[in-house]
Scaffold this motif. Structure first.
Motif, PDB file in Angstrom:
ATOM      1  N   ASN A  19     -10.482   4.147 -30.193  1.00 11.59           N
ATOM      2  CA  ASN A  19      -9.739   4.391 -28.950  1.00 11.59           C
ATOM      3  C   ASN A  19      -9.757   5.865 -28.560  1.00 11.59           C
ATOM      4  OD1 ASN A  19      -8.114   3.936 -26.745  1.00 11.59           O
ATOM      5  ND2 ASN A  19      -6.209   4.018 -27.905  1.00 11.59           N
ATOM      6  N   SER A  20     -10.787   6.569 -28.949  1.00 10.09           N
ATOM      7  CA  SER A  20     -10.880   7.977 -28.546  1.00 10.09           C
ATOM      8  C   SER A  20     -11.236   8.043 -27.060  1.00 10.09           C
ATOM      9  CB  SER A  20     -11.948   8.699 -29.368  1.00 10.09           C
ATOM     10  OG  SER A  20     -13.215   8.223 -28.999  1.00 10.09           O
ATOM     11  N   LYS A  21     -10.926   9.139 -26.443  1.00  8.23           N
ATOM     12  CA  LYS A  21     -11.203   9.281 -25.004  1.00  8.23           C
ATOM     13  C   LYS A  21     -12.710   9.222 -24.749  1.00  8.23           C
ATOM     14  CE  LYS A  21      -6.898  11.241 -23.514  1.00  8.23           C
ATOM     15  NZ  LYS A  21      -6.102  11.016 -24.722  1.00  8.23           N
ATOM     16  N   ARG A  22     -13.445   9.873 -25.635  1.00  7.51           N
ATOM     17  CA  ARG A  22     -14.904   9.862 -25.457  1.00  7.51           C
ATOM     18  C   ARG A  22     -15.467   8.446 -25.574  1.00  7.51           C
ATOM     19  NH1 ARG A  22     -14.758  14.888 -28.369  1.00  7.51           N
ATOM     20  NH2 ARG A  22     -15.267  16.605 -26.961  1.00  7.51           N
ATOM     21  N   ASN A  23     -14.944   7.678 -26.526  1.00  8.93           N
ATOM     22  CA  ASN A  23     -15.471   6.324 -26.689  1.00  8.93           C
ATOM     23  C   ASN A  23     -15.100   5.434 -25.507  1.00  8.93           C
ATOM     24  OD1 ASN A  23     -17.014   4.453 -28.231  1.00  8.93           O
ATOM     25  ND2 ASN A  23     -15.118   3.385 -28.727  1.00  8.93           N
ATOM     26  N   ASN A  24     -13.890   5.624 -24.960  1.00 12.38           N
ATOM     27  CA  ASN A  24     -13.522   4.873 -23.756  1.00 12.38           C
ATOM     28  C   ASN A  24     -14.492   5.193 -22.619  1.00 12.38           C
ATOM     29  OD1 ASN A  24     -10.930   3.171 -23.840  1.00 12.38           O
ATOM     30  ND2 ASN A  24     -10.362   4.968 -25.048  1.00 12.38           N
ATOM     31  N   PHE A  25     -14.840   6.476 -22.481  1.00  9.50           N
ATOM     32  CA  PHE A  25     -15.790   6.868 -21.440  1.00  9.50           C
ATOM     33  C   PHE A  25     -17.156   6.218 -21.690  1.00  9.50           C
ATOM     34  CE2 PHE A  25     -19.173   9.407 -19.668  1.00  9.50           C
ATOM     35  CZ  PHE A  25     -18.748   9.629 -18.360  1.00  9.50           C
ATOM     36  N   GLU A  26     -17.599   6.280 -22.955  1.00  9.19           N
ATOM     37  CA  GLU A  26     -18.920   5.728 -23.293  1.00  9.19           C
ATOM     38  C   GLU A  26     -18.983   4.233 -22.978  1.00  9.19           C
ATOM     39  OE1 GLU A  26     -21.644   7.313 -24.276  1.00  9.19           O
ATOM     40  OE2 GLU A  26     -20.635   9.270 -24.329  1.00  9.19           O
ATOM     41  N   ASN A  55     -12.569  15.156 -23.103  1.00  5.40           N
ATOM     42  CA  ASN A  55     -12.286  15.648 -24.455  1.00  5.40           C
ATOM     43  C   ASN A  55     -10.997  15.025 -24.967  1.00  5.40           C
ATOM     44  OD1 ASN A  55      -9.914  17.573 -24.088  1.00  5.40           O
ATOM     45  ND2 ASN A  55     -11.357  18.317 -22.529  1.00  5.40           N
ATOM     46  N   GLU A  56     -10.819  15.116 -26.257  1.00  4.04           N
ATOM     47  CA  GLU A  56      -9.710  14.404 -26.905  1.00  4.04           C
ATOM     48  C   GLU A  56      -8.352  15.050 -26.643  1.00  4.04           C
ATOM     49  OE1 GLU A  56     -10.347  11.487 -28.039  1.00  4.04           O
ATOM     50  OE2 GLU A  56     -12.482  11.863 -27.703  1.00  4.04           O
ATOM     51  N   ASN A  57      -8.359  16.266 -26.115  1.00  2.43           N
ATOM     52  CA  ASN A  57      -7.072  16.963 -25.906  1.00  2.43           C
ATOM     53  C   ASN A  57      -6.478  16.717 -24.519  1.00  2.43           C
ATOM     54  OD1 ASN A  57      -7.241  18.133 -28.470  1.00  2.43           O
ATOM     55  ND2 ASN A  57      -8.643  19.693 -27.676  1.00  2.43           N
ATOM     56  N   GLN A  58      -7.278  16.132 -23.639  1.00  2.00           N
ATOM     57  CA  GLN A  58      -6.768  15.966 -22.282  1.00  2.00           C
ATOM     58  C   GLN A  58      -5.774  14.792 -22.211  1.00  2.00           C
ATOM     59  OE1 GLN A  58     -10.915  13.796 -21.017  1.00  2.00           O
ATOM     60  NE2 GLN A  58     -10.248  15.577 -19.918  1.00  2.00           N
ATOM     61  N   SER A  59      -4.994  14.808 -21.119  1.00  2.00           N
ATOM     62  CA  SER A  59      -3.987  13.759 -20.949  1.00  2.00           C
ATOM     63  C   SER A  59      -4.651  12.494 -20.407  1.00  2.00           C
ATOM     64  CB  SER A  59      -2.912  14.234 -19.968  1.00  2.00           C
ATOM     65  OG  SER A  59      -3.490  14.375 -18.679  1.00  2.00           O
ATOM     66  N   ASP A  60      -3.902  11.381 -20.482  1.00  2.00           N
ATOM     67  CA  ASP A  60      -4.409  10.129 -19.912  1.00  2.00           C
ATOM     68  C   ASP A  60      -4.649  10.282 -18.412  1.00  2.00           C
ATOM     69  OD1 ASP A  60      -4.412   8.897 -22.323  1.00  2.00           O
ATOM     70  OD2 ASP A  60      -2.557   7.749 -22.009  1.00  2.00           O
ATOM     71  N   LYS A  61      -3.791  11.055 -17.758  1.00  2.00           N
ATOM     72  CA  LYS A  61      -3.926  11.245 -16.303  1.00  2.00           C
ATOM     73  C   LYS A  61      -5.251  11.956 -15.990  1.00  2.00           C
ATOM     74  CE  LYS A  61      -1.154  12.762 -12.308  1.00  2.00           C
ATOM     75  NZ  LYS A  61      -2.269  12.703 -11.455  1.00  2.00           N
ATOM     76  N   GLU A  62      -5.577  12.942 -16.819  1.00  5.96           N
ATOM     77  CA  GLU A  62      -6.847  13.655 -16.607  1.00  5.96           C
ATOM     78  C   GLU A  62      -8.042  12.729 -16.823  1.00  5.96           C
ATOM     79  OE1 GLU A  62      -5.910  18.278 -17.839  1.00  5.96           O
ATOM     80  OE2 GLU A  62      -5.734  16.753 -19.394  1.00  5.96           O
ATOM     81  N   LEU A  63      -7.936  11.885 -17.843  1.00  2.01           N
ATOM     82  CA  LEU A  63      -9.016  10.926 -18.092  1.00  2.01           C
ATOM     83  C   LEU A  63      -9.116   9.934 -16.929  1.00  2.01           C
ATOM     84  CD1 LEU A  63     -11.129  10.121 -20.294  1.00  2.01           C
ATOM     85  CD2 LEU A  63      -9.493   8.374 -21.029  1.00  2.01           C
ATOM     86  N   TRP A  64      -7.950   9.487 -16.453  1.00  3.40           N
ATOM     87  CA  TRP A  64      -7.908   8.562 -15.308  1.00  3.40           C
ATOM     88  C   TRP A  64      -8.617   9.187 -14.103  1.00  3.40           C
ATOM     89  CZ3 TRP A  64      -6.451   3.599 -14.381  1.00  3.40           C
ATOM     90  CH2 TRP A  64      -6.220   3.225 -13.050  1.00  3.40           C
ATOM     91  N   ASN A  65      -8.368  10.458 -13.857  1.00  6.03           N
ATOM     92  CA  ASN A  65      -8.996  11.137 -12.717  1.00  6.03           C
ATOM     93  C   ASN A  65     -10.516  11.220 -12.882  1.00  6.03           C
ATOM     94  OD1 ASN A  65      -6.555  11.475 -11.452  1.00  6.03           O
ATOM     95  ND2 ASN A  65      -6.212  13.540 -12.260  1.00  6.03           N
ATOM     96  N   ILE A  66     -10.958  11.424 -14.115  1.00  5.93           N
ATOM     97  CA  ILE A  66     -12.418  11.472 -14.356  1.00  5.93           C
ATOM     98  C   ILE A  66     -13.035  10.099 -14.088  1.00  5.93           C
ATOM     99  CG2 ILE A  66     -14.158  11.716 -16.181  1.00  5.93           C
ATOM    100  CD1 ILE A  66     -12.327  13.899 -17.407  1.00  5.93           C
ATOM    101  N   PHE A  67     -12.394   9.044 -14.612  1.00  7.14           N
ATOM    102  CA  PHE A  67     -12.918   7.688 -14.401  1.00  7.14           C
ATOM    103  C   PHE A  67     -12.922   7.345 -12.898  1.00  7.14           C
ATOM    104  CE2 PHE A  67     -12.075   5.480 -18.772  1.00  7.14           C
ATOM    105  CZ  PHE A  67     -12.761   6.491 -19.407  1.00  7.14           C
ATOM    106  N   SER A  68     -11.829   7.725 -12.218  1.00  8.14           N
ATOM    107  CA  SER A  68     -11.727   7.421 -10.784  1.00  8.14           C
ATOM    108  C   SER A  68     -12.824   8.153 -10.005  1.00  8.14           C
ATOM    109  CB  SER A  68     -10.361   7.846 -10.236  1.00  8.14           C
ATOM    110  OG  SER A  68      -9.335   7.218 -10.949  1.00  8.14           O
TER     111      SER A  68
END
Lengths: 363, 256
Positions: free
Chosen positions: A46-53, A85-98
């Motif tokens: 469940n790492s952020k990078r793996n979710n992206f991959e 990266n693993e240090n970012q927040s869920d919101k930041e990851l959400w923005n990247i995915f969006s």
């Protein structure tokens, strides 16, 4: 009962208990030692990078419109993957995915966070059009003798006030009995024309669209083909399936039909338009439609609990051109603004009435 | 295909010879209830491993003489969880209809008997998330080769174990992308979709079922059974399917 018999029964019960214990122990061992992990494999990280991959690869291997929409998916990986990266927040990851899926400009592509938040790709104009349409305004200012068809999800018919024109509103392509349209057309046949309003039509079942369109059909025409992506390469598709308009020669409506559309006329609503625009007596008035034709995938899942859907098919016109990302361009372009609606004017219906008068003399 | 033909011939031969019965056969009809523990990964449904379980129910008939005939119908439903904090919970339904025939290879007076036989199975599994926002299925339908061992503990108790390997199966799974034109056109006829299978190879579809059961004759007409089964399935294709299912159940049957 003599003592010998009692002893035999006692021995048998003991033997039974002994066997039971052994069997229970064996069963427990078997269950515990079933090496599911060996066969099934390890859980996804469940790492952020793996979710992206997982997200990027799943689109890469299943999304159907990279070529049609001219998307360089590898380039987008190079752009967005380094931002994760693993240090970012869920919101930041959400923005990247969006931001990643926004490049597809495909409102059939949606990301959900599981907490009632979602991001729909290419949805800005669709969303804006919600304020450029008012059913209440139509009901109070433009139509009379209204009948709602309760068996269907969002279907009503009426008469345009002070005009010899019938009106049908169809807000979705779902319902229990699409053949109800035959009775509606029969009832509206006394008028000189029909305005068929599919603005804000949210889509639904393509077969429903085909059946509704049948009531206005003037023949059997090849209107589109469908291919579903069936392999990991962007060009992997199954064989084309051809789709034709349906026709019942004993039941055809030959008077003028105006179909009203807007930016939120989408999916099966646009399939309906593919049928309708094949008929000579049909004119499209309004705004360009959403340009999202494909069937939506099953929901897809990420380890972090987010989930998403995307397009899995390619719809082509008989000349092999695609309207995905383009939409149906109307014969007469006219669009309400929010101010028009606030001023209690539906300029699209007004334009349709004017068109019927100028082209067909319908009053 | 040649191996399949030979196996069918062997099973047919065994079945024909089994007409010569040397001991009076006993019939059992019974009902069972149990629980299954499932671990699976269906890439067609999700990249995530799923785990969970549910109750299952069985109805069976057995005819036991020198040889054994078994008929059974199992049904189960349950839930599977996946994702962080088990965020995704899907529902599954599974059904199995099986007919097995075991030919005794041992002397009829032996305490431990060995059997060889065959099974016809229709195995259906369907899973669905949030009212079909996502769904998947696997249907296997065909013949398996099976072996069994029976150990008579005393007049009233025996332990039996069997194992079966499918060798000729029609397999049905969703298309690569889960949905295609065929599924859309036939969405109102689910049977048409889940039986739209192809004859599959041993290379593509591998599975086995191993079970062990303990039987106690409670009275002249009532039999109690404790049963465990392990089923492993693997479909090797682009969207791989792997499952491990452990089932524990108990049943009562009427002997006549």
């Amino acid at each position: 009962m003599n003592s010998k018999v009692s002893q035999t029964v006692f021995q048998q019960v003991c033997l039974t208990n002994f066997n039971m214990k052994k069997i229970t122990a064996i069963l427990a061992l078997i269950i515990l030692s079933s090496c599911s992990k060996t066969i099934i494999g390890l859980d996804e990280s469940n790492s952020k990078r793996n979710n992206f991959e997982i997200l990027w690869n799943d689109f890469d291997e299943h999304y159907s419109l990279f070529t049609v929409r001219n998307i360089n998916w590898d380039h987008l990986y190079d752009t967005y993957q380094p931002q994760v990266n693993e240090n970012q927040s869920d919101k930041e990851l959400w923005n990247i995915f969006s931001s990643l899926i926004e490049h597809l400009d495909d409102s059939h592509t949606v990301l959900y966070d599981g907490n009632r938040n979602s991001y729909r790709s290419g949805y800005e104009l669709n969303e804006q059009s919600i304020n450029e349409f008012s059913k209440e305004l139509i009901s109070t200012k433009y139509i009379e003798k209204t009948t709602e068809v309760t068996s269907e999800d969002d279907l009503l018919y009426a008469k345009i006030q002070d005009k010899n024109i019938g009106y049908i509103y169809l807000g979705t392509m779902d319902g229990a009995n699409p053949s109800a349209i035959d009775k509606i057309v029969d009832e509206l046949e006394t008028y000189d024309a029909i305005i068929l309003d599919i603005r804000q039509n949210t889509g639904g079942d393509d077969r429903y669209s085909a059946r509704i369109a049948q009531s206005f059909s003037d023949g059997k025409h090849l209107i589109y083909t469908v291919e579903t992506r069936n392999g990991p390469n962007h060009h992997d598709f199954d064989t084309k399936t051809e789709y034709f308009t349906q026709f019942n020669e004993n039941k055809t409506y030959t008077k003028p039909v105006i179909v009203l559309t807007d930016r939120k006329t989408i999916s099966a609503g646009e399939i309906f338009l593919l049928h309708m625009k094949a008929f000579v007596n049909v004119t499209q008035i309004g705004d360009t439609t959403a340009g999202d034709f494909s069937t939506v995938s099953n929901m897809r899942f990420l380890p972090n609990g987010w989930h998403y859907q995307y397009s899995i098919q390619k719809f082509l016109l008989p000349n092999d051109k695609s309207l995905d990302g383009i939409g149906h361009i109307p014969n007469v372009y006219v669009k309400n603004t929010k101010a028009d609606i606030e001023a209690r004017n539906d300029t699209v219906i007004d334009a349709a009435i004017d068109y019927l008068f100028s082209e067909y003399g319908v009053k | 295909m040649k191996i399949s033909t030979i196996l069918i011939f062997v099973l047919f031969t065994l079945t024909s010879k089994a007409q010569i019965v040397t001991t009076t056969p006993k019939n059992y009809i019974g009902l069972g209830i149990g629980y299954r523990f499932d671990n699976l990964n269906d890439q067609n449904f999700s990249p995530l491993n799923q785990k969970g379980g549910g109750l299952f129910y069985s109805l069976f008939y057995e005819k036991r003489g020198d040889n054994i005939l078994k008929l059974s119908i199992d049904y189960s439903n349950g839930t599977l969880a996946s994702g962080a904090d088990d965020a995704f919970e899907s529902t599954y339904y599974a059904a199995n209809i099986g007919v097995s025939y075991f030919k005794n290879l041992s002397p009829s007076e032996a305490n431990t008997k060995f059997y060889i036989g065959g099974t016809y199975n229709l195995d259906i599994y369907y899973t669905d998330w949030s009212d079909q926002d996502a769904f998947s299925y696997i249907t296997a339908n065909g013949l398996s080769i099976a072996g069994a061992i029976n150990k008579q503990l005393n007049d009233k108790q025996f332990i039996e174990s069997s194992i079966s390997f499918p060798f000729l199966q029609f397999l049905s799974r969703p298309p690569y992308n889960g949905i295609n034109e065929f599924i859309i056109e036939n969405q109102d006829s689910p049977a048409k979709i889940i039986f739209d299978g192809d004859l599959t190879s041993l290379h593509k579809f591998q599975s086995f079922t191993w079970d062990i059961n303990y039987n106690l004759e409670v009275s002249n007409h009532i039999n109690w059974r404790l049963y465990y089964a392990l089923n492993v399935k693997k479909v090797a294709e682009l969207n791989e399917f792997k499952s491990v299912s452990n089932r524990v159940s108990t049943s009562m049957s009427y002997k006549f």
